[in-house]
Structure formats: C-alpha cells, structure tokens
Design a protein around this motif. Structure first.
Motif, PDB file in Angstrom:
ATOM      1  N   TYR A  86     -74.533  73.302-100.649  1.00  0.00           N
ATOM      2  CA  TYR A  86     -74.377  72.892 -99.255  1.00  0.00           C
ATOM      3  C   TYR A  86     -73.694  73.963 -98.398  1.00  0.00           C
ATOM      4  N   TRP A  91     -69.685  67.416 -94.992  1.00  0.00           N
ATOM      5  CA  TRP A  91     -71.029  66.947 -94.662  1.00  0.00           C
ATOM      6  C   TRP A  91     -71.173  66.736 -93.147  1.00  0.00           C
ATOM      7  N   VAL A 137     -69.855  66.756-101.705  1.00  0.00           N
ATOM      8  CA  VAL A 137     -70.580  67.943-101.218  1.00  0.00           C
ATOM      9  C   VAL A 137     -71.215  68.664-102.407  1.00  0.00           C
TER      10      VAL A 137
END
Lengths: 358, 349
Positions: free
Chosen positions: B107, B116, B103
C-alpha cells in the motif's frame, strides 16, 4: 457377484463417501480443534448411511444396465441423501444421543428447524443435478473402467483414475451443503471459543478491542473472572437466525452465549446455571422462582408441590450439580438427605421436564 | 530388418502433392478438434485480449485478501467495511476513519501513504467501493461460473436425451423446455428470487437458483438440434452396427461432435449471467446489504443518479468492473465462435 455389479456397488459407495467428506469433512476438522462436547458424534453413522445409499443406487444401476435408468435411481438416491444430510443434525442426532445416554432418550434435543429446510434446498438443488448426471454416466464410465482391468481382475492405474475422477465434483457439491446446512453448528462454537480465549488473556479493555476488530469480545467482559482455563462447549439451541452455545468450565461455572448468524456476530453471554441451581433451590425450598428473572424455571403446580415435599426430606442446603448436558437439555442432581435427578429443557425459558427421587 | 530401419522416422505421407502434417504430442493427447480449439484460442488476438482481462480478474479474486484485507481475520470478508453511516458518498482519496482494515505491504509503495484512504471513494452508507470491487470479483466469478456450468449441464442432459432418443422422451422434454421458455428470463428470475429470499435468507443462493432455473433452455435446444444432425451420420451408424451401447454412442461419438456450439453459447453467457445477477442485486433481491457484489455497489448509487456529475465515482468503478468482465467473456466467446464456425475453418490457425 459379477464384476460389473461389484464395480457399481463400489462406485456408488465412493460417491457416498465423497459426499460425506464434502458435507462433514471440513466440519469435523473445525470441530475437533474446538473443546466441543462429542464433536464427531454424528459423522461415522451419517457417513455409513450415505455410503450405504450410494452403494445400493450404484449396484442397482449396474444390475439394470441401462444408461437412462441411472438417472431416476440416482435422483431417488439424491433425495434420500439430502434427507439424511438435512436431518442428521436434528432428529438423527437426538436419536443417537438417546441411544448413548438413555436418561435423554425420547427427548427432542435438537428439534428440526424450518430454516434448515430452506438451507437444505440449496444443498439439495446442486447435489440432485450432479447425482442425476453421474447416474446417467455410470453405465458408460463403468464400461470404460472395466476395460482397464488387468488379467487378475485388478484395476490398472488408469482405471483407478477413471473411477476417482468424478469424486472432486461430489466433494464440491457436498461442500455447498456444508456451507448451508452445517455452518451454524460450526461458526457459533468457534466464535464463543475465540471470545473466551481472547477474553481470558487480553490485558487491555475488551470494549476497545471489539471496536478495533469488529468482533464482540466485550460479550464476555463481565464473566471472565469466574472462568477457569478448561471448558467444554455445547451447542445448546438453534434458532432461525441465532445459535445458543453453552461453555461449561471445569470449576463448575457455565455461560450461555448467543451468536447471530447473518451476519455472524457474538451477541452477548450470561451465566448459564442460575435456573438449574438457584431456581431449583427455590423450588425445593417451596418458593416460586417467578420473581427471580435470572433463575426463572417454568414448571407446573404439580411439580412445584412435589419438589417442595422432596425439599423437606432432603433438608436445607442440598448440593446441586449439573451432571450432564445435551443440547439445551440439562440433567441436574440434588444431594442431601436424599437424592433427586431433574431434567430441564429449553433456554428461553428453562423448563422442568421431569424429576425423580433416586 | 536392421536396427537402422526400425528407428528411422517414417516419411510424411503425400496426398495430392501435399505432405500430411505429423501431429504433435499435445495434438495426439487432445485430439484434432480440441487441439484446433486450443490453438485457435491462443493465436486469436481477440481471445488473447479476453483471456488477459480474465486472468486479471482471476488474479484480483485470488489476491483479494492481500489487495483489500478484511478488517479482522474473524470477520466475513464479503461484508464491505463501512466508514460510518452517512448517506452521502465520499470522493476518492478521503481518509478512512472507522473500521479501518490493516494496511497491506504494497500500500505505502503504491500510494505513498501510511494510512488507508478510500481509493475509489465510498458509496451511500459509507461502504468502501474499492473493497467491494475487489471482493466482488470473487462473487462475480463464482456466480458466473457456477450458474453457467450448472445450466450447461442441465441443458446438455435434457437436450441430449431429447435429441438422441426422440419420440415420446423428446416430446415430453421439449414441452417442459417450452414451458420454461415461455417466461421472460429476467422477470421470471426476479420473481423466483423474490419468492426464495424470505425462505432462504439473503445470500447469493436465491438469485443463483433463480438464474439456473430459467437459464438452461437455450442450451437444451441448441444441443438437441446438433445431436439430431450428428446422430444420422455414418460413424454413428457404424458404432451402432458394431453393437455399441446407447450411452457409449451418445457420450463417445455424438456429444463430442455436437457440443461445440453450446460451448460457445456458454462462454458468451458467463458475462451475461453476471450482468443479470447484478441486475437482481440492483433491484434488491440478491445479497444482503453490504455484501461485496458489483450490482449492489451500483444499487447504492440509486439515490444519487441525478447528481452523477458530482458523485461520478459511485457508478464509474463498479460499472467499469462489470463492463470489463462482460467484455472479457464476450471476447473469448467470439473467438470460440470464429474458431468453431465451419465457414471460417482453415482461414486461421
């Protein structure tokens, strides 16, 4: 020698040098970081050849002093350079190995691959175009550079700039060749070194690590215990889609690893020396190694008879050690009451090429 | 002469009641034509829009390892990670379960999630569309620029020699050009790429070489026509009379004055080449399955083309990327054409 000819020779030699830097520069940097056997063996010779071809083409274009003549001259030079780049890892390397170590002379250590021909086409395509264009421009460029010389005939900074300006382009074209021709020689040892490094130190389960990372560390799982800290890598064999790499550890243990090229992945590893040690021991004992899958050695009936006879003279429990390896060619010494040296070649299967009593 | 007199700025020259503009440093460095070109590009709203779009694509390409990190540092980043093997695409927002990339720092701030998800959904075979689009930007830029630069160079060499020397050289080079022009572009490229793939393996190179082989002729024709016109002008004759070599006349006097229309063509072609490359990938003669390439992402949608109401995301995102990329180059190319069109000279900039 006129200043125009001198500059033409120098300009051509610079193209050759830039091309060599593009083709082999990244390769040398990568290989020198790996514990590879003779990592930079080829590069000085191959660079010299490229510089020589470049200098001849540059000098000839300068002597003939016609802009359009530069194109065919540099087209021919490009063809020769592509041939050198393509054949260097194969025939030229085999020849050089024979020169350095006469015990391997005459052996096709790295036979030329048809797959390499196709990869070379990509490299040659762009190199050819760039060199033809630079050949056409040489006459014009060198006139401009000559006008930038000082009273003592030395180049001013602007002259140097004009002279060196096209070199990044040549390096870039060389790097396309690097990606296509050299890649198998680089990624396979790097992957094996990575697997050994992580395999020896990782405390957890390599299978889980492989699943998490997508890199097959699990290939070395069953072999870690026998590995010592220091080792040397050999690119043993190149195939169209795979490369075999040998890792020889300083405790005498060795493994072969198979690396797939597209997509790049470590496939599996296995003990390397069984055919050379156990297979040869069986032959010396007068037994056939055909029943032993892991230590099978392909040989002829004449060699089998000869080795069985030698085995009786040498006596029981001879000391068998690998003396030298180049590619998949391995020289093995047998010491007992007498001494033998045997040369093996190939991996699938390992083939006995010759033996001699010392 | 006094010191004051030597340092005084010269007065602007008056011609017909107008004061001649003093050229700036940049204009003196670039020369008047190139300066006008650059000035036109940065003052034309269309080209600015195109360049903003292009800059966006360049930034995405440069930041690809941060925007879509590869699943491991050793993995080939151009291989799109797949979340399983199911043929049915998954919609945007579904959690990523297998082969999950690390990640990145941005993000959580952007999506508010710790793990994710498939931001743009997955294509058939569970290839992540977002990852493919981000890394496909690199492929598009690389292929577009490489093919156009190489075809431009070939076209310039062939066209220049043909137009400047004329006679036998012109006849030979033009017949060769006509032979290549006789093949329909995409069909010929498709055939050549299909021949090269079994020999060279699946990569971007067979398609790139095929596009180059059948893509240079228009440049050769256009530059030849322009050179035929420019080489008859007085300044070329003057250079010849002064004893300048052919190479100097061609490269110093003729080519710089004839190259602009070919450059416009080239800038318009980059978008078109990426579309052709995508077409070859769509037809299956491009890269290996799973290689980050927009054409291949669309190709994954082939089996679902009749159910796009349900699986809209499998064509929308890669299609949008292709559309915007083509649009960006077309905007810049159109602006270049406007700047270089003699009829529009003096209207702007």
């Amino acid at each position: 020698m006129t200043s125009s000819l001198r500059l033409g020779l120098f300009n051509g030699a610079l193209y050759g040098l830039a091309l060599a830097a593009g083709v082999w520069g990244g390769q040398v940097i990568t290989l020198l970081r790996l514990p590879l056997h003779m990592p930079a063996l080829l590069f000085p010779l191959a660079t010299l050849i490229l510089v020589g071809i470049g200098a001849v083409a540059g000098g000839l274009t300068a002597v003939l002093n016609r802009s359009w003549v530069g194109a065919p001259i540099w087209a021919l030079a490009g063809y020769a350079m592509v041939a050198v780049i393509g054949h260097t890892p194969y025939e030229i390397q085999s020849w050089l190995i024979g020169l350095l170590d006469p015990r391997f002379a005459g052996q096709a250590i790295y036979p030329y691959q048809q797959a390499a021909q196709a990869r070379l086409f990509v490299a040659g395509f762009f190199l050819f175009i760039v060199l033809v264009v630079l050949g056409l421009l040489q006459d014009y460029r060198l006139d401009g550079i000559l006008s930038e010389t000082g009273p003592e005939g030395r180049l001013r900074p602007r002259g140097w700039f004009l002279l060196l300006a096209p070199l990044p382009l040549v390096v870039a074209v060389g790097s396309i060749a690097d990606q296509n021709v050299q890649r198998p020689w680089r990624i396979a040892p790097a992957m094996v070194a990575e697997a050994i490094r992580v395999g020896r130190t990782y405390p957890g389960d390599l299978f889980d690590l492989s699943r998490e990372t997508g890199f097959n560390y699990n290939a070395v799982k069953g072999l870690i215990q026998a590995m010592s800290a220091h080792y040397v890598l050999h690119v043993a064999e190149l195939e169209t889609q795979a490369v075999e790499v040998t890792a020889r550890f300083d405790n005498g243990y060795a493994i072969h690893c198979r690396v797939w090229l597209d997509p790049a992945q470590l496939a599996f590893c296995y003990p390397a020396d069984k055919p050379y040690r156990e297979g040869l021991a069986l032959l010396l004992a007068g037994e056939s190694p055909r029943q032993c899958a892991a230590c099978f050695v392909r040989t002829t009936a004449e060699w089998e008879t000869w080795l069985a006879a030698q085995g009786q003279q040498i006596g029981a429990g001879p000391r068998i050690e690998v003396v030298q390896q180049w590619g998949s060619h391995v020289l093995v010494r047998v010491e007992g009451a007498g001494t033998l040296e045997c040369l093996f070649g190939g991996l699938n299967p390992v083939t006995l090429l010759r033996c001699e009593a010392l | 002469m006094t010191a004051e007199a030597t340092t005084a700025k010269p007065r602007p020259v008056q011609v017909g009641g107008y004061a001649l503009r003093e050229p700036g440093r940049l204009e003196r460095f670039l020369g008047p034509e190139w300066y006008r070109l650059l000035r036109g590009l940065v003052t034309n709203p269309l080209s600015v829009a195109g360049m903003v779009l292009l800059s966006g694509f360049v930034l995405i390409a440069l930041a690809a390892p941060v925007l879509a990190p590869p699943i491991s540092p050793r993995a080939d980043p151009y291989n799109i990670p797949r979340d399983g093997f199911s043929p049915e695409p998954k919609p945007p927002g579904v959690e990523w379960k297998r082969n999950v990339p690390p990640v990145p720092f941005w993000y959580k701030t952007v999506t508010g999630k710790d793990h994710w998800v498939h931001l743009f959904g997955t294509a058939s075979g569970q290839f992540d569309i977002y990852y493919g689009i981000v890394w496909g930007t690199r492929t598009a830029l690389r292929v577009g620029i490489l093919v156009v630069l190489t075809t431009l160079v070939i076209g310039l060499v062939v066209g220049s020699l043909s137009g400047y020397y004329g006679g036998f050289i012109d006849d030979v080079l033009q017949r060769i050009t006509e032979i290549f022009m006789a093949f329909p572009f995409l069909l010929a490229a498709l055939t050549l790429a299909a021949v090269l793939v079994p020999r060279m393996g699946r990569s971007i190179w067979p398609a790139v070489i095929a596009l180059i082989t059948f893509g240079w002729m228009t440049y050769a024709r256009v530059i030849r026509g322009d050179i035929l016109s420019v080489k008859e002008r007085d300044f070329v004759m003057a250079a010849r009379v002064l004893g300048a070599k052919d190479s100097r006349i061609l490269l110093r006097h003729v080519l710089p004055n004839a190259v602009f229309s070919t450059m416009v063509l080239a800038s318009l072609d980059i978008g078109a080449i990426v579309l052709s490359f995508a077409a070859l990938s769509f037809l299956g003669v491009g890269t290996d399955i799973g290689y980050a390439d927009w054409g291949q992402l669309i190709a994954f949608a082939r089996a679902y083309i009749l159910n796009l109401d349900q699986y809209w995301y499998i064509v929308l995102f890669p299609g949008l990327a292709l559309l915007l990329f083509g649009l960006a180059w077309n905007l810049v190319g159109d602006a270049l054409r406007d700047i270089l069109d003699p009829k529009l000279r003096g209207v702007r900039g």
